[in-house]
Scaffold this motif. Structure first.
Motif, PDB file in Angstrom:
ATOM      1  N   ASP A 127       0.834  -1.399  -0.175  1.00  0.00           N
ATOM      2  CA  ASP A 127      -0.068   0.008   0.106  1.00  0.00           C
ATOM      3  C   ASP A 127       0.923   1.225   0.029  1.00  0.00           C
ATOM      4  OD1 ASP A 127      -2.323  -1.247  -0.187  1.00  0.00           O
ATOM      5  OD2 ASP A 127      -2.987  -0.786   1.833  1.00  0.00           O
ATOM      6  N   HIS A 128       1.769   1.385   0.950  1.00  0.00           N
ATOM      7  CA  HIS A 128       2.783   2.556   0.869  1.00  0.00           C
ATOM      8  C   HIS A 128       3.393   2.490  -0.449  1.00  0.00           C
ATOM      9  CE1 HIS A 128       6.223   5.001   2.488  1.00  0.00           C
ATOM     10  NE2 HIS A 128       6.867   4.152   1.561  1.00  0.00           N
ATOM     11  N   ARG A 129       4.140   1.467  -0.910  1.00  0.00           N
ATOM     12  CA  ARG A 129       4.716   1.744  -2.308  1.00  0.00           C
ATOM     13  C   ARG A 129       4.040   1.964  -3.372  1.00  0.00           C
ATOM     14  NH1 ARG A 129       6.632  -3.535  -0.873  1.00  0.00           N
ATOM     15  NH2 ARG A 129       6.370  -4.448  -2.738  1.00  0.00           N
ATOM     16  N   LEU A 130       2.558   1.540  -3.363  1.00  0.00           N
ATOM     17  CA  LEU A 130       1.608   1.962  -4.451  1.00  0.00           C
ATOM     18  C   LEU A 130       1.301   3.405  -4.399  1.00  0.00           C
ATOM     19  CD1 LEU A 130       0.101   1.131  -6.941  1.00  0.00           C
ATOM     20  CD2 LEU A 130      -1.748  -0.058  -5.296  1.00  0.00           C
ATOM     21  N   ARG A 173      -2.778  14.274 -11.507  1.00  0.00           N
ATOM     22  CA  ARG A 173      -3.867  13.588 -10.889  1.00  0.00           C
ATOM     23  C   ARG A 173      -4.360  12.161 -11.853  1.00  0.00           C
ATOM     24  NH1 ARG A 173      -6.979  17.167  -7.206  1.00  0.00           N
ATOM     25  NH2 ARG A 173      -8.481  15.417  -7.242  1.00  0.00           N
ATOM     26  N   GLU A 174      -4.211  12.367 -13.157  1.00  0.00           N
ATOM     27  CA  GLU A 174      -4.466  11.098 -13.904  1.00  0.00           C
ATOM     28  C   GLU A 174      -3.205  10.461 -14.320  1.00  0.00           C
ATOM     29  OE1 GLU A 174      -6.829   9.984 -18.169  1.00  0.00           O
ATOM     30  OE2 GLU A 174      -7.575  11.479 -16.939  1.00  0.00           O
ATOM     31  N   VAL A 175      -3.248   9.057 -13.719  1.00  0.00           N
ATOM     32  CA  VAL A 175      -1.759   8.447 -13.762  1.00  0.00           C
ATOM     33  C   VAL A 175      -2.218   7.514 -14.918  1.00  0.00           C
ATOM     34  CG1 VAL A 175      -0.196   6.905 -12.871  1.00  0.00           C
ATOM     35  CG2 VAL A 175      -1.256   8.597 -11.663  1.00  0.00           C
ATOM     36  N   ALA A 176      -1.424   7.760 -16.197  1.00  0.00           N
ATOM     37  CA  ALA A 176      -1.643   6.794 -17.469  1.00  0.00           C
ATOM     38  C   ALA A 176      -0.514   5.683 -17.153  1.00  0.00           C
ATOM     39  CB  ALA A 176      -1.195   7.711 -18.668  1.00  0.00           C
ATOM     40  N   ALA A 177      -0.998   4.693 -16.639  1.00  0.00           N
ATOM     41  CA  ALA A 177      -0.052   3.300 -16.342  1.00  0.00           C
ATOM     42  C   ALA A 177      -1.035   2.461 -16.222  1.00  0.00           C
ATOM     43  CB  ALA A 177       0.669   3.485 -15.090  1.00  0.00           C
ATOM     44  N   THR A 178      -0.578   0.991 -16.770  1.00  0.00           N
ATOM     45  CA  THR A 178      -1.508  -0.186 -16.688  1.00  0.00           C
ATOM     46  C   THR A 178      -1.158  -0.865 -15.146  1.00  0.00           C
ATOM     47  OG1 THR A 178       0.203  -1.614 -17.522  1.00  0.00           O
ATOM     48  CG2 THR A 178      -1.364  -0.811 -18.849  1.00  0.00           C
ATOM     49  N   GLN A 179      -2.112  -1.488 -14.831  1.00  0.00           N
ATOM     50  CA  GLN A 179      -1.770  -2.301 -13.433  1.00  0.00           C
ATOM     51  C   GLN A 179      -0.549  -3.266 -13.629  1.00  0.00           C
ATOM     52  OE1 GLN A 179      -5.527  -4.094 -12.209  1.00  0.00           O
ATOM     53  NE2 GLN A 179      -6.480  -2.360 -12.353  1.00  0.00           N
ATOM     54  N   ALA A 180       0.032  -3.657 -14.651  1.00  0.00           N
ATOM     55  CA  ALA A 180       1.205  -4.625 -14.905  1.00  0.00           C
ATOM     56  C   ALA A 180       2.313  -3.436 -14.710  1.00  0.00           C
ATOM     57  CB  ALA A 180       1.093  -5.068 -16.353  1.00  0.00           C
ATOM     58  N   ARG A 234      -5.155  -4.252  -4.394  1.00  0.00           N
ATOM     59  CA  ARG A 234      -4.946  -2.971  -3.711  1.00  0.00           C
ATOM     60  C   ARG A 234      -5.493  -1.755  -4.306  1.00  0.00           C
ATOM     61  NH1 ARG A 234      -5.742  -4.703   0.244  1.00  0.00           N
ATOM     62  NH2 ARG A 234      -5.239  -2.796   1.083  1.00  0.00           N
ATOM     63  N   LEU A 235      -5.480  -1.668  -5.615  1.00  0.00           N
ATOM     64  CA  LEU A 235      -6.034  -0.577  -6.343  1.00  0.00           C
ATOM     65  C   LEU A 235      -7.684  -0.541  -6.089  1.00  0.00           C
ATOM     66  CD1 LEU A 235      -4.217  -0.182  -9.809  1.00  0.00           C
ATOM     67  CD2 LEU A 235      -4.221   1.414  -7.869  1.00  0.00           C
ATOM     68  N   ASN A 236      -8.338  -1.826  -6.224  1.00  0.00           N
ATOM     69  CA  ASN A 236      -9.750  -1.648  -5.803  1.00  0.00           C
ATOM     70  C   ASN A 236      -9.970  -1.476  -4.515  1.00  0.00           C
ATOM     71  OD1 ASN A 236     -10.253  -2.760  -8.461  1.00  0.00           O
ATOM     72  ND2 ASN A 236     -10.033  -4.917  -7.973  1.00  0.00           N
ATOM     73  N   ALA A 237      -9.237  -1.757  -3.603  1.00  0.00           N
ATOM     74  CA  ALA A 237      -9.356  -1.457  -2.159  1.00  0.00           C
ATOM     75  C   ALA A 237      -9.354   0.059  -1.942  1.00  0.00           C
ATOM     76  CB  ALA A 237      -8.253  -2.071  -1.100  1.00  0.00           C
ATOM     77  N   ARG A 293      -9.555   2.519 -17.995  1.00  0.00           N
ATOM     78  CA  ARG A 293      -8.809   1.412 -18.726  1.00  0.00           C
ATOM     79  C   ARG A 293      -7.167   1.943 -18.890  1.00  0.00           C
ATOM     80  NH1 ARG A 293      -9.882  -2.792 -22.105  1.00  0.00           N
ATOM     81  NH2 ARG A 293     -12.028  -2.242 -21.833  1.00  0.00           N
ATOM     82  N   GLY A 294      -6.269   1.543 -18.043  1.00  0.00           N
ATOM     83  CA  GLY A 294      -5.107   1.832 -18.232  1.00  0.00           C
ATOM     84  C   GLY A 294      -4.601   3.457 -17.682  1.00  0.00           C
ATOM     85  N   THR A 295      -5.712   3.584 -16.736  1.00  0.00           N
ATOM     86  CA  THR A 295      -5.465   4.942 -16.203  1.00  0.00           C
ATOM     87  C   THR A 295      -5.858   4.841 -14.456  1.00  0.00           C
ATOM     88  OG1 THR A 295      -7.537   5.648 -16.569  1.00  0.00           O
ATOM     89  CG2 THR A 295      -5.623   6.236 -17.927  1.00  0.00           C
ATOM     90  N   VAL A 296      -5.104   5.515 -13.705  1.00  0.00           N
ATOM     91  CA  VAL A 296      -5.523   5.577 -12.219  1.00  0.00           C
ATOM     92  C   VAL A 296      -5.853   7.255 -12.013  1.00  0.00           C
ATOM     93  CG1 VAL A 296      -5.248   5.405 -10.036  1.00  0.00           C
ATOM     94  CG2 VAL A 296      -4.486   3.620 -11.543  1.00  0.00           C
ATOM     95  N   VAL A 297      -7.033   7.719 -11.527  1.00  0.00           N
ATOM     96  CA  VAL A 297      -7.511   8.983 -11.394  1.00  0.00           C
ATOM     97  C   VAL A 297      -7.276   9.053  -9.639  1.00  0.00           C
ATOM     98  CG1 VAL A 297      -8.999  10.902 -11.648  1.00  0.00           C
ATOM     99  CG2 VAL A 297      -8.822   9.302 -13.386  1.00  0.00           C
ATOM    100  N   ILE A 298      -6.464  10.118  -9.335  1.00  0.00           N
ATOM    101  CA  ILE A 298      -6.078  10.363  -7.791  1.00  0.00           C
ATOM    102  C   ILE A 298      -7.334  11.362  -7.511  1.00  0.00           C
ATOM    103  CG2 ILE A 298      -4.670  11.324  -6.081  1.00  0.00           C
ATOM    104  CD1 ILE A 298      -2.313  10.552  -7.903  1.00  0.00           C
ATOM    105  N   LEU A 299      -8.267  10.824  -6.762  1.00  0.00           N
ATOM    106  CA  LEU A 299      -9.271  11.775  -6.134  1.00  0.00           C
ATOM    107  C   LEU A 299      -9.223  12.343  -5.039  1.00  0.00           C
ATOM    108  CD1 LEU A 299     -12.361   8.903  -6.743  1.00  0.00           C
ATOM    109  CD2 LEU A 299     -11.423  10.872  -8.254  1.00  0.00           C
ATOM    110  N   ASP A 300      -8.208  11.677  -3.952  1.00  0.00           N
ATOM    111  CA  ASP A 300      -8.011  12.336  -2.808  1.00  0.00           C
ATOM    112  C   ASP A 300      -6.394  12.394  -2.443  1.00  0.00           C
ATOM    113  OD1 ASP A 300      -7.789  13.154   0.010  1.00  0.00           O
ATOM    114  OD2 ASP A 300      -9.146  11.618   0.700  1.00  0.00           O
ATOM    115  N   PRO A 301      -5.790  13.428  -3.204  1.00  0.00           N
ATOM    116  CA  PRO A 301      -4.348  13.229  -2.949  1.00  0.00           C
ATOM    117  C   PRO A 301      -3.827  13.298  -1.604  1.00  0.00           C
ATOM    118  CG  PRO A 301      -4.770  14.905  -4.498  1.00  0.00           C
ATOM    119  CD  PRO A 301      -6.340  14.257  -3.914  1.00  0.00           C
ATOM    120  N   ALA A 302      -4.547  14.102  -0.714  1.00  0.00           N
ATOM    121  CA  ALA A 302      -4.002  14.177   0.948  1.00  0.00           C
ATOM    122  C   ALA A 302      -4.142  12.824   1.423  1.00  0.00           C
ATOM    123  CB  ALA A 302      -4.910  15.375   1.483  1.00  0.00           C
TER     124      ALA A 302
END
Length: 218
Positions: free
Chosen positions: A150-153, A163-170, A186-189, A200-209
């Motif tokens: 969790d820390h590393r992710l 805010r929008e990270v363009a990276a696959t889960q792999a 861990r992403l689902n959590a 799809r291929g992105t993770v959007v950070i909703l709560d940076p803090a």
């Protein structure tokens, strides 16, 4: 086709003009598109790379093809393995790949050896870069060994600076040093907690803090 101009920004501004001119005269322009492999395990090191633009990632590659990110090299930074290989006269033990299109300089081994021997300023520059990269690599090893996934992710997501990270889960799994299936869980959590949203291929950070708190508590 004319050779590309040597990018002056690849040579650190802190070096004195005479040394900068000497480096420029000895070095060759270096260009590579995104995704290009710069060196493989077992390759000989042909020279000292000085980036002007772009980023290089250096990975350990297992026999089954799995990779583990060791570090990235940005403009103004030295590649730890390249420096070590030049000093020791040994081959690369990892893979270097252009993460983005890049420009820079390649200072051939002979010129590198001469400048290290003759120029205290260049020698200090090389050893300072080597020390900084070694410190960063030790921090990376510490995180992989003693920090939770969790820390590393969370840290990896924040490190992208968007805010929008363009990276696959792999790709994220390679960054945090774990299996893709673990990153998926861990992403689902994190998504259930409202910290991120998954695409799809992105993770959007909703709560940076909140994500930063997670990165500091692992």
């Amino acid at each position: 086709m004319a050779a590309p101009a040597i990018p002056d920004r690849a040579i650190p501004a802190g070096l004195d003009p005479a040394l900068r001119a000497r480096i420029a005269a000895a070095a060759a322009p270096l260009e590579a598109p995104a995704g290009a492999v710069l060196f493989h395990p077992g390759d000989a090191c042909t020279g000292f790379v000085m980036l002007g633009t772009g980023t290089v990632r250096v990975d350990l590659v297992a026999e089954d093809g799995h990779t583990l990110l060791l570090y990235r090299v940005a403009p103004g930074e030295a590649c730890l393995l390249t420096t070590a290989c030049l000093f020791a006269g040994e081959a690369y033990t990892a893979e270097g790949r252009a993460e983005t299109a890049l420009e820079g300089l390649l200072l051939p081994r002979g010129a590198f050896d001469t400048l290290v021997a003759e120029s205290p300023a260049f020698r200090r520059f090389v050893l300072a870069g080597f020390g900084a990269r070694m410190t960063a690599l030790m921090a990376r090893i510490e995180a992989l060994s003693f920090r939770s996934v969790d820390h590393r992710l969370a840290e990896a997501l924040l490190a992208h600076g968007r805010r929008e990270v363009a990276a696959t889960q792999a790709e994220l799994a390679v960054e945090v040093g774990t299996a893709r299936e673990v990153v998926t869980r861990r992403l689902n959590a994190l998504a259930r907690e409202g910290l991120v949203a998954l695409g799809r291929g992105t993770v959007v950070i909703l709560d940076p803090a909140g994500l930063r708190t997670r990165s500091e508590s692992g």
